[in-house]
Design a protein around this motif. Structure first.
Motif, PDB file in Angstrom:
ATOM      1  N   LEU A 367       0.747   8.865   1.551  1.00  0.00           N
ATOM      2  CA  LEU A 367       1.328  10.154   1.160  1.00  0.00           C
ATOM      3  C   LEU A 367       0.241  11.163   0.785  1.00  0.00           C
ATOM      4  N   HIS A 371       1.417  14.079   3.126  1.00  0.00           N
ATOM      5  CA  HIS A 371       2.442  14.992   2.607  1.00  0.00           C
ATOM      6  C   HIS A 371       2.366  16.352   3.277  1.00  0.00           C
ATOM      7  N   VAL A 377       7.989  14.240   3.131  1.00  0.00           N
ATOM      8  CA  VAL A 377       8.555  14.930   1.974  1.00  0.00           C
ATOM      9  C   VAL A 377       9.723  15.812   2.434  1.00  0.00           C
ATOM     10  N   GLY A 380      10.833  18.511  -1.456  1.00  0.00           N
ATOM     11  CA  GLY A 380      10.120  18.090  -2.650  1.00  0.00           C
ATOM     12  C   GLY A 380      10.294  16.628  -3.007  1.00  0.00           C
ATOM     13  N   PHE A 381      11.222  15.938  -2.346  1.00  0.00           N
ATOM     14  CA  PHE A 381      11.427  14.522  -2.627  1.00  0.00           C
ATOM     15  C   PHE A 381      10.670  13.659  -1.620  1.00  0.00           C
ATOM     16  N   ILE A 382      10.103  12.549  -2.117  1.00  0.00           N
ATOM     17  CA  ILE A 382       9.301  11.677  -1.260  1.00  0.00           C
ATOM     18  C   ILE A 382      10.207  10.761  -0.449  1.00  0.00           C
TER      19      ILE A 382
ATOM     20  N   GLY B 218       9.059   9.590 -10.304  1.00  0.00           N
ATOM     21  CA  GLY B 218       9.260   8.502  -9.356  1.00  0.00           C
ATOM     22  C   GLY B 218       9.579   8.951  -7.946  1.00  0.00           C
ATOM     23  N   ARG B 219      10.174  10.125  -7.800  1.00  0.00           N
ATOM     24  CA  ARG B 219      10.730  10.467  -6.496  1.00  0.00           C
ATOM     25  C   ARG B 219      10.148  11.719  -5.851  1.00  0.00           C
ATOM     26  N   THR B 220       9.488  12.575  -6.622  1.00  0.00           N
ATOM     27  CA  THR B 220       9.115  13.865  -6.030  1.00  0.00           C
ATOM     28  C   THR B 220       7.611  13.960  -5.777  1.00  0.00           C
ATOM     29  N   ILE B 221       7.262  14.858  -4.897  1.00  0.00           N
ATOM     30  CA  ILE B 221       5.859  15.064  -4.547  1.00  0.00           C
ATOM     31  C   ILE B 221       5.118  15.666  -5.746  1.00  0.00           C
ATOM     32  N   LYS B 222       5.811  16.471  -6.559  1.00  0.00           N
ATOM     33  CA  LYS B 222       5.171  17.043  -7.746  1.00  0.00           C
ATOM     34  C   LYS B 222       4.772  15.937  -8.722  1.00  0.00           C
ATOM     35  N   PHE B 224       4.154  12.848  -7.921  1.00  0.00           N
ATOM     36  CA  PHE B 224       3.020  12.154  -7.305  1.00  0.00           C
ATOM     37  C   PHE B 224       1.738  12.918  -7.563  1.00  0.00           C
ATOM     38  N   PHE B 241      -4.375  18.818  -3.714  1.00  0.00           N
ATOM     39  CA  PHE B 241      -3.738  19.162  -4.984  1.00  0.00           C
ATOM     40  C   PHE B 241      -4.745  19.857  -5.889  1.00  0.00           C
TER      41      PHE B 241
END
Lengths: 523, 363
Positions: A367, A371, A377, A380-382, B218-222, B224, B241
């Motif tokens: 990722l 990403h 993505v 905004g969700f992975i 747990g779920r978002t790119i932010k 991460f 980033f």
């Protein structure tokens, strides 16, 4: 100083240093498995092996940096226990490390003083430093600060520092990895001289030609075990390689009829001030790289390769957008994410901490670069499934060996992690791939896989830029080779025209004008 | 024989879960020794601290009430700490949030303002906390000032500012000169969940914050991005980033949550603005964040546990005359052990025997 020992026949005397059943265990892992090795005076002894074969562990034990789990070290026939390097030094064992331990802001003399056990005055020490460096043809100015020196000069400091303790036995860890071919030749003259004085040298390398040329004896390690001790001059490079790797090495082959297409990466007069103190300023770098082509950049480390990588990747931005053009779009001002969206991909030199986050899983490291443009993505969700799929595909395509499906990056061996990183980028089908030291510290099998992947990517139409200090690697895969020196890039030579001698001159900062070239050889 | 720390190949998830429990165990052992030195019966003291508060409904509600600000602040702090941004000044952001929210309560006092008052107080408190947290964040990004020092020092500024307000312009004219505002109007008060009880809406908000943080991380790119910037800054830059932007963002979010916790405390259990509205929530939340493994669910549990020590400390003071400061000692020792035990996640203890014994095969 030293008793001159008769050369050749060892019978009837004891070796200078002998290890008997030397074993080093880390948990369940045997880094050294019962290794016997004899070092004789007046001998250059090669220690050969791939990364992870146990060479470093063995010399660290001999130099007192680590304690063996079992076995014995005998010095001049007597069993010894070394609780630290200073004990090794006091007995006459010296070592020159691959990674220098020098303070950039101190002078040469100050650095040497710090490394000595220090019972003489600074003035006496400086005088002795000058004398030793003169005697052995290792010119050094004791008053210069280290940051001003080239890598070759820095190595000289380490060697002189070791010689000032008048060692009977000197260990050198891959000393030519950072030298130009010409600098390496000069080093060999020094080593021959040390040998003729009756000293013993343990020479760690994986460059087989060097070993055949320089060394009297070679011990080959593989997987922590000693495979054989032999006379390298009686072996071929291929037979030595076979002993190191344990099988035949796959030859990489370029597909016939690779065609170059349009320019996909163009650099126009790129100049960039260094980002940190003692960094290298990039000066007027220009080149054009077409699809289907591999351009190699050779050069001694620290001549601006890292800075060029940062400028190409967008980790550092240029003021003028037109200095870096990716796929026909001015990108000098774009971030690394935007450049990835244009179809560029990057593989940095350092695997852990730069190319990957060491303590994160492979899927998270997929990722890290995916990403930007790989559909991992949504709003905004992975998409965890997509990241895992990249791990699985890279694993399958590039034969990444790992203990479980999705381990932490740091738990992989260097070669396997590098295959994953290269795979992660190649699976994105990049138009432009910029890769730095693709096979640094990687075992021969993995190196062949990676080089083949780069060739295949170029065959598929991508533009590939490879920075490497390994001239053999560049000769194997690059179509053209340019050399970096002091932040400048030479005009590229066609690979067929890029002999070691020519590249060596460029790496040392000479130009290829006939007259000057002759002058440089004479120097 | 020698005891050495050996690096693990991979971080141990089991230890990551067990380490806070080991730390709590070690803390309790230390406390037993401390109680004995103080001349108190250790068993009775432990009972007063950890068992008694769990046995009556009032104390249970009080634990939730105390845990509410701790959890909200700690969630914000955990985002900062994960991103390697060291916000130590949540206490100050908590106070400024309380002041900013109270401003509306004070200004609308006695008017017939409608139901908009409480939401507006929340918004203003969050904004106030966020802006206050941005001061150290911007100083860090622009000038390289240590955010640890600046955020900590701003706590005292906030404390004195609040003090000035309630002794000066906002003092209740009918308050017999006590440094406090008037009691807030009902529309400016956080509603109770149980009539006549202590539990209020703030606890629900804290649970929502926990859930949101769990999804974010747990779920978002932010999320991460936050984790990777903290864990491997150079790799994060390579990933595209921007660490500076993230410092600003995490400080702002953490300040907003602390500010929100501040107004909930003032408009809830306290009911008016006065000095001493926080028994050090902003600092205790640092312990909560680490005890909870910087993990939202862990923080919820750790927040409840630390709240228990506050209530238990009060009960121990009443029942056994154990000074209230012992609670702070307890919390400090706990943080010490948590951080110490964390090294076991990446390292393990190993007994090393001299060479000869290994050679015989004991290694």
């Amino acid at each position: 100083m030293l008793d001159p020992t008769p050369n050749g026949l060892h019978s009837g005397e004891s070796p200078l240093l002998r290890t008997i059943g030397l074993t080093k265990r880390y948990g369940d892992f045997l880094a050294n498995d019962s290794i016997d090795i004899d070092i004789w005076p007046k001998e250059i002894h090669a220690l050969l092996g791939e990364n992870g074969a146990g060479k470093s562990t063995l010399v660290k034990a001999i130099y007192g940096l680590i304690q063996p789990s079992a076995g014995e070290i005998r010095w001049q026939g007597q069993p010894i226990v070394l609780s630290g390097p200073s004990q090794a030094r006091s007995r006459g064992i010296g070592m020159v490390f691959q990674h220098f331990s020098l303070f950039d802001n101190l002078t040469v003399a100050e650095n040497v003083a710090l490394g000595l056990d220090g019972r003489e005055s600074f003035k006496d020490m400086s005088a002795r430093l000058e004398q030793v460096s003169k005697t052995y043809g290792l010119p050094l100015d004791p008053r210069r600060e280290v940051w001003q020196l080239s890598v070759g000069e820095r190595q000289r400091i380490e060697i002189v520092r070791a010689l000032m303790q008048d060692p009977k036995f000197l260990i050198l860890d891959e000393p030519t990895a950072v030298l130009t071919p010409q600098e390496a030749d000069q080093l060999f003259i020094v080593l021959e001289r040390l040998k003729s004085e009756g000293r013993a040298i343990l020479y760690i390398s994986h460059k087989l030609d060097e070993v055949k040329r320089l060394c009297d004896t070679a011990t080959i390690l593989r997987g922590g075990k000693k495979i054989q001790t032999c006379n390298p001059r009686l072996e071929t490079a291929a037979s030595l390689a076979r002993m190191m790797v344990g099988s035949e090495i796959r030859q990489v082959k370029a597909a016939a009829g690779r065609r170059t297409t349009v320019p996909r990466l163009v650099v126009n007069d790129l100049s960039l001030a260094p980002g940190e103190a003692h960094g290298v300023r990039l000066e007027h770098i220009s080149f054009e790289l077409k699809g289907g082509e591999i351009l190699g950049i050779a050069g001694v480390a620290g001549n601006g390769q890292d800075e060029l990588f940062a400028a190409l990747s967008g980790e550092r931005l240029a003021k003028d957008p037109g200095t870096v053009v990716i796929e026909g779009i001015a990108a000098g001002h774009l971030s690394i994410t935007q450049r990835r969206k244009l179809g560029a991909a990057f593989v940095p030199e350092e695997r852990l901490g730069h190319g990957t986050a060491p303590r994160m899983k492979l899927s998270e490291n997929a990722l890290l670069t995916g990403h930007a443009a790989s559909g991992m993505v949504n709003h905004g969700f992975i998409d965890t499934a997509a990241t895992l799929k990249t791990v699985d595909r890279a694993t399958e395509t590039f034969d990444v060996r790992k203990a479980k499906r999705d381990p932490e990056a740091a738990s992989l061996s260097g070669g396997n992690l590098q295959k994953f990183i290269v795979g992660r980028e190649i699976l994105r089908n990049p138009a432009v791939l910029v890769v730095s030291q693709p096979t640094w510290g990687v075992d021969a099998g993995a190196a062949a896989v990676i080089r083949q992947a780069l060739l295949d990517l170029a065959t598929a139409g991508a533009a590939v830029l490879v920075t490497s200090q390994d001239l053999d690697e560049l000769a194997e895969i690059a179509d053209r080779i340019a050399v970096m020196f002091h932040g400048r890039l030479s005009a590229p030579l066609a690979a067929s025209d890029a002999t070691r001698e020519k590249l060596g001159l460029l790496m040392g900062g000479s130009s290829l004008e006939p007259k000057e070239a002759a002058h440089a050889v004479g120097a | 024989m020698q005891l050495v720390l050996e690096k693990r190949a991979e971080r141990s998830n089991t230890i990551a879960l067990v380490s806070p429990l080991i730390a709590i165990g070690l803390t309790i052992v230390t406390m037993v020794i401390l109680f004995a030195i103080l001349g108190k019966n250790p068993l009775l003291a432990l009972h007063a601290y950890f068992i008694a508060p769990l046995t009556d409904g009032y104390s249970l509600q009080e634990i939730a009430v105390k845990a509410t600000p701790l959890v909200m602040i700690a969630i914000g702090l955990s985002l900062c700490y994960l991103a390697n941004a060291w916000n130590i000044g949540a206490e100050g952001q908590f106070l400024i949030g309380a002041v900013a929210g109270s401003w509306i309560a004070v200004k609308t006092q006695g008017t017939d303002a409608g139901a908009w008052v409480l939401p507006a107080m929340f918004v203003l408190a969050a904004a106030g906390g966020a802006l206050y947290a941005l001061i150290p964040a911007i100083c860090k990004v622009k000038f390289g000032a240590s955010e640890i020092l600046t955020s900590l020092m701003l706590v005292y500024v906030a404390d004195l500012f609040l003090d000035y307000l309630v002794r000066g312009p906002w003092r209740d004219p009918h308050g017999f000169n006590f440094p406090t505002t008037a009691e807030f109007d009902p529309v400016a008060t956080v509603p109770l969940l149980i009539e006549g009880g202590r539990l209020h809406l703030g606890s629900i908000i804290a649970l929502v914050v926990v859930a949101a943080a769990a999804i974010l991380l747990g779920r978002t790119i932010k999320g991460f991005e936050i984790r990777v910037v903290g864990a491997a800054p150079r790799a994060a830059r390579f990933g595209g980033f921007n660490a500076d932007q993230l410092i600003i963002l995490t400080f702002a979010v953490s300040g907003a949550l602390a500010g929100l916790a501040g107004i909930i405390e003032v408009a809830g259990p306290v009911g008016h603005l006065q000095p001493g509205i926080s028994p050090g929530y902003g600092f205790t939340a640092i312990i909560v964040a680490f005890l909870g493994r910087l993990n939202p669910l862990g923080i919820l549990i750790a927040g409840l546990f630390l709240a228990l020590t506050f209530i238990g400390g009060e009960q121990a003071q009443i029942a056994m005359k154990i000074p209230l400061d012992v609670t702070k000692v307890f919390q400090g020792i706990l943080l010490f052990y948590v951080l110490a035990c964390d090294s076991l996640i990446l390292y393990r203890f190993k007994l090393v025997f001299p060479n000869r014994q290994v050679a015989r095969g004991t290694g």
